[in-house]
Design a protein around this motif. Structure first.
Motif, PDB file in Angstrom:
ATOM      1  N   LYS A 263     -22.488   4.019  -5.886  1.00  0.00           N
ATOM      2  CA  LYS A 263     -21.679   3.819  -4.687  1.00  0.00           C
ATOM      3  C   LYS A 263     -22.236   2.871  -3.626  1.00  0.00           C
ATOM      4  O   LYS A 263     -21.451   2.316  -2.854  1.00  0.00           O
ATOM      5  CB  LYS A 263     -21.398   5.172  -4.016  1.00  0.00           C
ATOM      6  CG  LYS A 263     -20.485   6.069  -4.797  1.00  0.00           C
ATOM      7  CD  LYS A 263     -20.286   7.369  -4.035  1.00  0.00           C
ATOM      8  CE  LYS A 263     -19.528   8.397  -4.828  1.00  0.00           C
ATOM      9  NZ  LYS A 263     -19.442   9.672  -4.104  1.00  0.00           N
ATOM     10  N   PRO A 264     -23.555   2.662  -3.491  1.00  0.00           N
ATOM     11  CA  PRO A 264     -24.037   1.889  -2.331  1.00  0.00           C
ATOM     12  C   PRO A 264     -23.349   0.556  -2.099  1.00  0.00           C
ATOM     13  O   PRO A 264     -22.935   0.268  -0.971  1.00  0.00           O
ATOM     14  CB  PRO A 264     -25.533   1.725  -2.599  1.00  0.00           C
ATOM     15  CG  PRO A 264     -25.884   2.979  -3.341  1.00  0.00           C
ATOM     16  CD  PRO A 264     -24.686   3.225  -4.240  1.00  0.00           C
ATOM     17  N   GLU A 265     -23.183  -0.277  -3.117  1.00  0.00           N
ATOM     18  CA  GLU A 265     -22.558  -1.586  -2.897  1.00  0.00           C
ATOM     19  C   GLU A 265     -21.078  -1.452  -2.542  1.00  0.00           C
ATOM     20  O   GLU A 265     -20.548  -2.250  -1.759  1.00  0.00           O
ATOM     21  CB  GLU A 265     -22.745  -2.499  -4.104  1.00  0.00           C
ATOM     22  CG  GLU A 265     -24.100  -3.157  -4.152  1.00  0.00           C
ATOM     23  CD  GLU A 265     -24.434  -3.929  -2.870  1.00  0.00           C
ATOM     24  OE1 GLU A 265     -23.596  -4.714  -2.387  1.00  0.00           O
ATOM     25  OE2 GLU A 265     -25.548  -3.748  -2.349  1.00  0.00           O
TER      26      GLU A 265
ATOM     27  N   ARG B 276     -18.168  -2.979   5.548  1.00  0.00           N
ATOM     28  CA  ARG B 276     -18.102  -4.353   6.052  1.00  0.00           C
ATOM     29  C   ARG B 276     -16.661  -4.663   6.488  1.00  0.00           C
ATOM     30  O   ARG B 276     -16.422  -5.315   7.489  1.00  0.00           O
ATOM     31  CB  ARG B 276     -18.546  -5.325   4.964  1.00  0.00           C
ATOM     32  CG  ARG B 276     -18.854  -6.713   5.466  1.00  0.00           C
ATOM     33  CD  ARG B 276     -19.504  -7.577   4.391  1.00  0.00           C
ATOM     34  NE  ARG B 276     -20.878  -7.141   4.135  1.00  0.00           N
ATOM     35  CZ  ARG B 276     -21.354  -6.810   2.935  1.00  0.00           C
ATOM     36  NH1 ARG B 276     -20.593  -6.898   1.868  1.00  0.00           N
ATOM     37  NH2 ARG B 276     -22.601  -6.425   2.795  1.00  0.00           N
ATOM     38  N   LYS B 277     -15.704  -4.164   5.724  1.00  0.00           N
ATOM     39  CA  LYS B 277     -14.294  -4.452   6.007  1.00  0.00           C
ATOM     40  C   LYS B 277     -13.688  -3.499   7.041  1.00  0.00           C
ATOM     41  O   LYS B 277     -12.883  -3.908   7.876  1.00  0.00           O
ATOM     42  CB  LYS B 277     -13.497  -4.391   4.696  1.00  0.00           C
ATOM     43  CG  LYS B 277     -12.082  -4.869   4.847  1.00  0.00           C
ATOM     44  CD  LYS B 277     -11.434  -5.122   3.526  1.00  0.00           C
ATOM     45  CE  LYS B 277     -10.063  -5.732   3.724  1.00  0.00           C
ATOM     46  NZ  LYS B 277      -9.420  -6.056   2.474  1.00  0.00           N
TER      47      LYS B 277
ATOM     48  N   VAL C 140     -24.275   5.300   9.311  1.00  0.00           N
ATOM     49  CA  VAL C 140     -24.473   4.409   8.167  1.00  0.00           C
ATOM     50  C   VAL C 140     -23.469   3.263   8.295  1.00  0.00           C
ATOM     51  O   VAL C 140     -22.308   3.483   8.628  1.00  0.00           O
ATOM     52  CB  VAL C 140     -24.267   5.163   6.836  1.00  0.00           C
ATOM     53  CG1 VAL C 140     -24.373   4.226   5.654  1.00  0.00           C
ATOM     54  CG2 VAL C 140     -25.275   6.293   6.712  1.00  0.00           C
ATOM     55  N   GLY C 141     -23.933   2.049   8.043  1.00  0.00           N
ATOM     56  CA  GLY C 141     -23.057   0.888   8.164  1.00  0.00           C
ATOM     57  C   GLY C 141     -23.311  -0.118   7.068  1.00  0.00           C
ATOM     58  O   GLY C 141     -24.119   0.115   6.160  1.00  0.00           O
TER      59      GLY C 141
ATOM     60  N   GLU D 105     -30.885   3.071   0.083  1.00  0.00           N
ATOM     61  CA  GLU D 105     -31.312   4.470   0.179  1.00  0.00           C
ATOM     62  C   GLU D 105     -30.438   5.238   1.168  1.00  0.00           C
ATOM     63  O   GLU D 105     -29.998   6.357   0.890  1.00  0.00           O
ATOM     64  CB  GLU D 105     -32.776   4.529   0.605  1.00  0.00           C
ATOM     65  CG  GLU D 105     -33.342   5.933   0.614  1.00  0.00           C
ATOM     66  CD  GLU D 105     -34.831   5.917   0.963  1.00  0.00           C
ATOM     67  OE1 GLU D 105     -35.178   6.456   2.036  1.00  0.00           O
ATOM     68  OE2 GLU D 105     -35.608   5.370   0.160  1.00  0.00           O
ATOM     69  N   GLU D 106     -30.163   4.644   2.323  1.00  0.00           N
ATOM     70  CA  GLU D 106     -29.305   5.302   3.322  1.00  0.00           C
ATOM     71  C   GLU D 106     -27.878   5.452   2.795  1.00  0.00           C
ATOM     72  O   GLU D 106     -27.241   6.498   2.988  1.00  0.00           O
ATOM     73  CB  GLU D 106     -29.307   4.506   4.625  1.00  0.00           C
ATOM     74  CG  GLU D 106     -30.636   4.540   5.349  1.00  0.00           C
ATOM     75  CD  GLU D 106     -30.714   3.516   6.475  1.00  0.00           C
ATOM     76  OE1 GLU D 106     -31.224   3.904   7.550  1.00  0.00           O
ATOM     77  OE2 GLU D 106     -30.274   2.361   6.283  1.00  0.00           O
ATOM     78  N   LEU D 107     -27.380   4.433   2.134  1.00  0.00           N
ATOM     79  CA  LEU D 107     -26.028   4.503   1.577  1.00  0.00           C
ATOM     80  C   LEU D 107     -25.956   5.522   0.449  1.00  0.00           C
ATOM     81  O   LEU D 107     -24.971   6.248   0.319  1.00  0.00           O
ATOM     82  CB  LEU D 107     -25.573   3.128   1.091  1.00  0.00           C
ATOM     83  CG  LEU D 107     -25.262   2.134   2.218  1.00  0.00           C
ATOM     84  CD1 LEU D 107     -25.204   0.716   1.691  1.00  0.00           C
ATOM     85  CD2 LEU D 107     -23.973   2.508   2.931  1.00  0.00           C
ATOM     86  N   ARG D 108     -26.999   5.598  -0.367  1.00  0.00           N
ATOM     87  CA  ARG D 108     -27.050   6.587  -1.451  1.00  0.00           C
ATOM     88  C   ARG D 108     -27.046   8.006  -0.881  1.00  0.00           C
ATOM     89  O   ARG D 108     -26.402   8.903  -1.414  1.00  0.00           O
ATOM     90  CB  ARG D 108     -28.275   6.350  -2.331  1.00  0.00           C
ATOM     91  CG  ARG D 108     -28.120   6.860  -3.739  1.00  0.00           C
ATOM     92  CD  ARG D 108     -29.230   6.411  -4.676  1.00  0.00           C
ATOM     93  NE  ARG D 108     -29.114   4.992  -5.020  1.00  0.00           N
ATOM     94  CZ  ARG D 108     -29.935   4.030  -4.576  1.00  0.00           C
ATOM     95  NH1 ARG D 108     -30.947   4.302  -3.802  1.00  0.00           N
ATOM     96  NH2 ARG D 108     -29.732   2.782  -4.942  1.00  0.00           N
ATOM     97  N   ALA D 109     -27.761   8.220   0.232  1.00  0.00           N
ATOM     98  CA  ALA D 109     -27.782   9.538   0.883  1.00  0.00           C
ATOM     99  C   ALA D 109     -26.400   9.906   1.423  1.00  0.00           C
ATOM    100  O   ALA D 109     -25.999  11.070   1.382  1.00  0.00           O
ATOM    101  CB  ALA D 109     -28.820   9.553   2.005  1.00  0.00           C
ATOM    102  N   ALA D 110     -25.655   8.910   1.903  1.00  0.00           N
ATOM    103  CA  ALA D 110     -24.300   9.163   2.426  1.00  0.00           C
ATOM    104  C   ALA D 110     -23.284   9.331   1.302  1.00  0.00           C
ATOM    105  O   ALA D 110     -22.223   9.933   1.496  1.00  0.00           O
ATOM    106  CB  ALA D 110     -23.871   8.022   3.338  1.00  0.00           C
TER     107      ALA D 110
END
Length: 151
Positions: free
Chosen positions: A104-106, A113-114, A126-127, A133-138
């Motif tokens: 999911k991160p990308e 972004r959009k 998270v942005g 790592e932060e995106l994976r946690a979210a």
């Protein structure tokens, strides 16, 4: 007992004004920032349920990200395995496969972004510039489905 999945329920204004307005425009073929109307059969009732969504086109795929977490449409999507996406009166049938958290991160980065201006509050800091790592946690809080159109 497993922890309760993350859900950020919409308030009265979102349910009764904003979602209905976006859906009204979308049914008439006017997309607000890329919005469409998702139709998916209810897992218990079997009745079609509709909600405005922001489909994301990313690296040749189309995705639905549940910014508000594990909400009703995500449970229905898992049970139904697909639905219809409407822009105006034209509906496109699709099948849906849930994306594993590690992938999911990308997708989340592209989504934020959009649409961070619209959904950023649901991602708790998270942005699009967050680390993998932060995106994976979210990711565990935000189901993502890859759509495959069938017609």
């Amino acid at each position: 007992m497993p922890p309760t999945p993350y859900v950020k329920r919409p308030g009265w204004f979102t349910n009764n004004v904003l979602n209905r307005t976006v859906a009204w425009f979308s049914r008439r073929g006017i997309s607000l920032a890329g919005s469409n109307v998702l139709a998916v059969k209810g897992r218990k009732s079997g009745e079609w349920r509709r909600t405005p969504v922001n489909p994301l086109t990313h690296e040749g795929g189309t995705y639905l990200v549940a910014a508000r977490g594990h909400v009703q449409w995500t449970h229905n999507m898992r049970a139904a395995g697909g639905g219809e996406m409407f822009h105006g009166r034209r509906g496109r049938r699709f099948t849906a496969a849930e994306v594993p958290d590690e992938e999911k991160p990308e997708i989340l980065r592209a989504y934020l972004r959009k649409w961070k201006w619209e959904v950023g509050a649901f991602f708790e800091g998270v942005g699009p510039d967050s680390s993998d790592e932060e995106l994976r946690a979210a990711a565990v809080r935000h189901p993502v489905f890859r759509l495959t159109y069938v017609d």
